[in-house]
Design an enzyme around this catalytic site. Sequence first.
Site, PDB file in Angstrom:
ATOM      1  N   GLN A   1       0.839  -1.198   0.000  1.00 40.31           N
ATOM      2  CA  GLN A   1       0.000   0.000   0.000  1.00 40.31           C
ATOM      3  C   GLN A   1       0.870   1.243   0.000  1.00 40.31           C
ATOM      4  O   GLN A   1       1.890   1.316   0.692  1.00 40.31           O
ATOM      5  CB  GLN A   1      -0.901  -0.016   1.242  1.00 40.31           C
ATOM      6  CG  GLN A   1      -1.742   1.237   1.428  1.00 40.31           C
ATOM      7  CD  GLN A   1      -1.064   2.259   2.342  1.00 40.31           C
ATOM      8  OE1 GLN A   1      -0.172   1.937   3.117  1.00 40.31           O
ATOM      9  NE2 GLN A   1      -1.473   3.512   2.199  1.00 40.31           N
TER      10      GLN A   1
ATOM     11  N   LYS B   1      -7.787   2.655  -3.294  1.00 48.08           N
ATOM     12  CA  LYS B   1      -8.466   2.425  -2.014  1.00 48.08           C
ATOM     13  C   LYS B   1      -8.990   3.750  -1.440  1.00 48.08           C
ATOM     14  O   LYS B   1      -8.238   4.715  -1.345  1.00 48.08           O
ATOM     15  CB  LYS B   1      -7.505   1.782  -1.016  1.00 48.08           C
ATOM     16  CG  LYS B   1      -8.110   1.464   0.348  1.00 48.08           C
ATOM     17  CD  LYS B   1      -7.082   0.756   1.225  1.00 48.08           C
ATOM     18  CE  LYS B   1      -7.661   0.353   2.566  1.00 48.08           C
ATOM     19  NZ  LYS B   1      -7.976   1.513   3.418  1.00 48.08           N
TER      20      LYS B   1
ATOM     21  N   HIS C   1     -12.002   4.262   5.252  1.00 49.57           N
ATOM     22  CA  HIS C   1     -10.805   4.215   6.100  1.00 49.57           C
ATOM     23  C   HIS C   1     -11.170   3.780   7.523  1.00 49.57           C
ATOM     24  O   HIS C   1     -10.594   4.242   8.508  1.00 49.57           O
ATOM     25  CB  HIS C   1     -10.104   5.579   6.135  1.00 49.57           C
ATOM     26  CG  HIS C   1      -8.611   5.488   6.176  1.00 49.57           C
ATOM     27  ND1 HIS C   1      -7.826   5.604   5.071  1.00 49.57           N
ATOM     28  CD2 HIS C   1      -7.749   5.273   7.204  1.00 49.57           C
ATOM     29  CE1 HIS C   1      -6.556   5.488   5.395  1.00 49.57           C
ATOM     30  NE2 HIS C   1      -6.484   5.272   6.704  1.00 49.57           N
TER      31      HIS C   1
END
Length: 384
Positions: A127, A251, A275
């Site tokens: 990520q 994302k 989140h």
Amino acid sequence: MIISASTDYRAAAKRRLPPFLFHYIDGGAYAEHTLKRNVADLADIALRQRVLNNMSELSLETQLFSETLAMPVALSPVGLTGMYARRGEVQAARAADAKGIPFTLSTVSVCPIEEVAPAIKRPMWFQLYVLKDRGFMKNALERAKAAGVTTLVFTVDMPVPGARYRDAHSGMSGPNAAMRRMLQAATHPRWALDVGLLGKPHDLGNISAYRGNPTGLEDYIGWLGNNFDPSISWKDLEWIREFWDGPMVIKGILDAADARDAVNFGADGIVVSNHGGRQLDGVLSSARALPPIADAVKGEIKILVDSGIRTGLDVVRMLALGADCTMLGRAFIYALAADGEAGVSNLLELIEKEMRVAMVLTGAKSIADISADLLVRELQELTK
């Protein structure tokens, strides 16, 4: 009373961890309304129970980005995972690897890419944030490629840090934070020995590798605050799309228009996510945001989802709402904090068992069979 494995592990993590770490992972932004909705809205999704369908043959396997997953679950990127258990990223990655699902390493992990990737057999995901320091981003991408990372998960819902008031109260930030953390560690001896003493170094491994010197917890909040970039737009991702030749997942999508932009951009997947309720309080839960996004882009791009998923039943619910795969964050961190790799392994076993029960009793013999047809008709409109 054990409501779910995640609930039980959360209680164990709260007992074991110093408060600053527990509240950092457990808390959300502002008054934490979205944090609560993530769990509550998902729990309200009712499934149609079906019987006498000869469910003797059942498969949880699924294909995602040319990978075979033992079940449609991946471990989400979670910052500071290595503070929740000794070299926690390695332990969590091993548990995911043994279960046949992906582990996603956070940009702000304690263990660097080069420590985690060799510890597992299947390729790791990585990520990354869009940061002002483009040199760091390029360095991280190059190191990820060299380590055999297959899938890049690009987090786009943090152009600014969310207001997480629990952190100021707990000692993660605020006045005298370092002293408060030391006192908390002293009153939690199991954690202090396992992680505090034996889990060093306590720095942000990927950032330290780039900077050439340790970047510890004291630098964590400041470094992130100084490097998040509120000016980012889709054009800022174009050079990364050109550089990264593997699957690229965006994302932090909560709106169908943004999902359509991700398709037009050329992303391979999106993660429907708020989140974990840690950014903008008051937005939709992921369970509420998912159906219209699936209506807009299903079949054109892979749809992953996180935020609020605690059980195997939740996984099935999210798939029925339109996801191709789910991601676990808090659920696996609670288990990791409570019992390390063994805790994460046990959690994943329980999630698989819960999925099997749900699939047998809804008549879904494969992951492809899990669709909106499994939802109680009267509630289908409420989820849109």
